[in-house]
Write a protein that holds these residues in place. Structure first.
Motif, PDB file in Angstrom:
ATOM      1  N   THR A  14       0.854  -1.195   0.000  1.00  0.00           N
ATOM      2  CA  THR A  14       0.000   0.000   0.000  1.00  0.00           C
ATOM      3  C   THR A  14       0.887   1.242   0.000  1.00  0.00           C
ATOM      4  OG1 THR A  14      -0.105   0.262   2.402  1.00  0.00           O
ATOM      5  CG2 THR A  14      -1.735  -1.196   1.405  1.00  0.00           C
TER       6      THR A  14
ATOM      7  N   SER B 143      -0.863   2.620  -9.270  1.00  0.00           N
ATOM      8  CA  SER B 143      -1.501   1.469  -8.610  1.00  0.00           C
ATOM      9  C   SER B 143      -2.033   0.498  -9.635  1.00  0.00           C
ATOM     10  CB  SER B 143      -2.706   1.918  -7.785  1.00  0.00           C
ATOM     11  OG  SER B 143      -2.383   2.982  -6.959  1.00  0.00           O
TER      12      SER B 143
ATOM     13  N   GLN C 191      -4.892  -3.016  -0.090  1.00  0.00           N
ATOM     14  CA  GLN C 191      -6.123  -2.315   0.291  1.00  0.00           C
ATOM     15  C   GLN C 191      -7.342  -2.977  -0.341  1.00  0.00           C
ATOM     16  OE1 GLN C 191      -4.979   1.637  -1.097  1.00  0.00           O
ATOM     17  NE2 GLN C 191      -5.084   2.341   1.017  1.00  0.00           N
TER      18      GLN C 191
ATOM     19  N   SER D 131      -0.300  -0.924  -4.573  1.00  0.00           N
ATOM     20  CA  SER D 131       0.627   0.102  -5.058  1.00  0.00           C
ATOM     21  C   SER D 131       1.685  -0.576  -5.913  1.00  0.00           C
ATOM     22  CB  SER D 131       1.292   0.803  -3.885  1.00  0.00           C
ATOM     23  OG  SER D 131       2.390   1.569  -4.353  1.00  0.00           O
TER      24      SER D 131
END
Ligand SMILES: Cc1ncc(COP(=O)(O)O)c(C=O)c1O
Length: 390
Positions: A35, A325, A351, A367
């Motif tokens: 992330t 991302s 996430q 990410s």
């Protein structure tokens, strides 16, 4: 007990994932963090910090729109993106987030609303509410690769709508605005008297060539007020320096009135510090090196992910064209949050899609910035845990 404004009455409870992550860290267990989007923490090249020690750094000669030399540097940067703009039509701020706040003050009475894309960046809820402004979401259909559907924008509007916000390319969906979509949106905005606010913080980070892609709405001759937003946070990966910019476009009289009013808002705060403005030409000169390294990183991590995906895996990468991302579509069972918690047990943090209002399936957001050794180490547990889902 004092009374506080409802505008600041946000829930402050931790979600189960944040709590589980804090517990894992407190127990000293290792974490492979997918992330991480802080560009200063992932080993990308930074400019020389001495740039900030300019001889005039401690002088103070406030210019509400920002120093002309700094605005000229932004205009020169935009010209390398094909946008010929005048420094007079630029306003500097401490960040894009601050620019949003200024635009909501400029455009909205308390209780007015702005149309925001969904899925998208979760901060809009905060940025608007703190200004007494409401949001009305318009869906970006997954069937269009999360592209803009102008009919959905029109349907979301009501009599108190003042502006349409677009994030170009979308965060985390990585879809760029296309020429046809911009034309349809411009017609709608002009007809309805709406301003267009275009968040272009990721627009330099395209992964491929795409015909008809719009990199910026700055430097065109739009039939409505347009505001193009970007800043150092993403363009050079320096969020700590606190400098953003807004280009104001549109029909001349409207544009000039907007600039005069924005100048007054900016004058009230004078929030951009002198050292960063003086350093701006040197900082922007670093753009090419930073962006080349970032794009190489993102491409390498995408390649690793693609290669790690077993044939017939129950998950896949959602197609996209840019940004920092990637979105994975995963089976509906056991659910996004349960999957994130299982992955955390295996040492990997990602996430859930619902953080970004991704609906119509189950999704994870990763990410692409972590160093490839971290990213590669996370792939084995990721692939293993995802294989058991569905
Ligand atoms: C789409 C988008 N816009 C704006 C921002 C905020 O940028 P700034 O640091 O300039 O406020 C972010 C930060 O992640 C973002 O993702």
């Amino acid at each position: 007990m004092s009374r506080f404004s409802a505008r600041t009455d946000f829930p402050r409870t931790w979600n189960p994932l944040a709590r589980a992550l804090a517990e894992r860290r407190a127990r000293g267990l290792p974490v492979l963090d997918l992330t991480e989007t802080n560009p200063t923490r992932v080993g990308l090249p930074a400019p020389r910090p001495e740039l900030l020690a300019h001889p005039g750094a401690l002088d103070y000669a406030p210019e509400p729109q920002g120093m002309l030399s700094a605005r000229e540097a932004v205009a020169a940067h935009l010209s390398t993106r094909g946008a010929r703009v005048s420094p007079e039509h630029l306003v500097l701020s401490a960040s894009t987030s601050e620019s949003y706040g200024w635009l909501f003050k400029l455009l909205c009475e308390p209780g007015d609303n702005v149309l925001v894309p969904a899925p998208s960046y979760p901060l809009f809820e905060y940025l608007t509410r703190l200004e007494g402004v409401e949001t009305r979401p318009y869906r970006l259909p997954r069937a269009h690769g999360f592209g803009l559907d102008v009919e959905a924008v029109a349907a979301a509007k009501n009599e108190r709508t003042r502006a349409v916000l677009v994030v170009n390319p979308g965060n985390p969906t990585g879809h760029y605005l296309h020429q046809g979509e911009l034309e349809a949106l411009s017609t709608l905005c002009a007809q309805e008297g709406l301003a267009l606010v275009s968040d272009e913080v990721f627009s330099d980070f395209a992964w491929d060539e795409e015909p008809g892609r719009v990199a910026t709405v700055a430097g065109r001759a739009p039939p409505m007020l347009t505001f193009s937003l970007s800043g150092l946070s993403k363009v050079v990966g320096l969020p700590g320096l606190k400098l953003g910019w807004t280009h104001v476009g549109g029909p001349e009289a409207l544009r000039d009135e907007a600039l005069a009013r924005l100048e007054l808002v900016a004058d009230t705060y004078l929030s951009v510090n002198t050292p960063v403005q003086l350093a701006l030409p040197g900082l922007l000169a670093h753009t090419r090196r930073f962006q080349a390294a970032l794009l190489a990183r993102v491409k390498e991590n995408r390649r690793l992910l693609r290669e790690a995906r077993p044939r017939n895996a129950p998950w896949d990468m959602v197609p996209a064209h840019g940004g920092w991302s990637t979105v994975l579509r995963i089976p509906l069972e056991p659910g996004e949050e349960a999957m994130c918690l299982e992955l955390l047990d295996a040492g990997v943090v990602v996430q859930p899609g619902y953080f970004y209002d991704l609906i119509g399936g189950a999704f994870l957001v990763l990410s692409l910035l972590p160093p490839p050794d971290v990213f590669a180490a996370a792939l084995e547990p990721l692939v293993r845990v995802l294989a058991t889902s569905g």
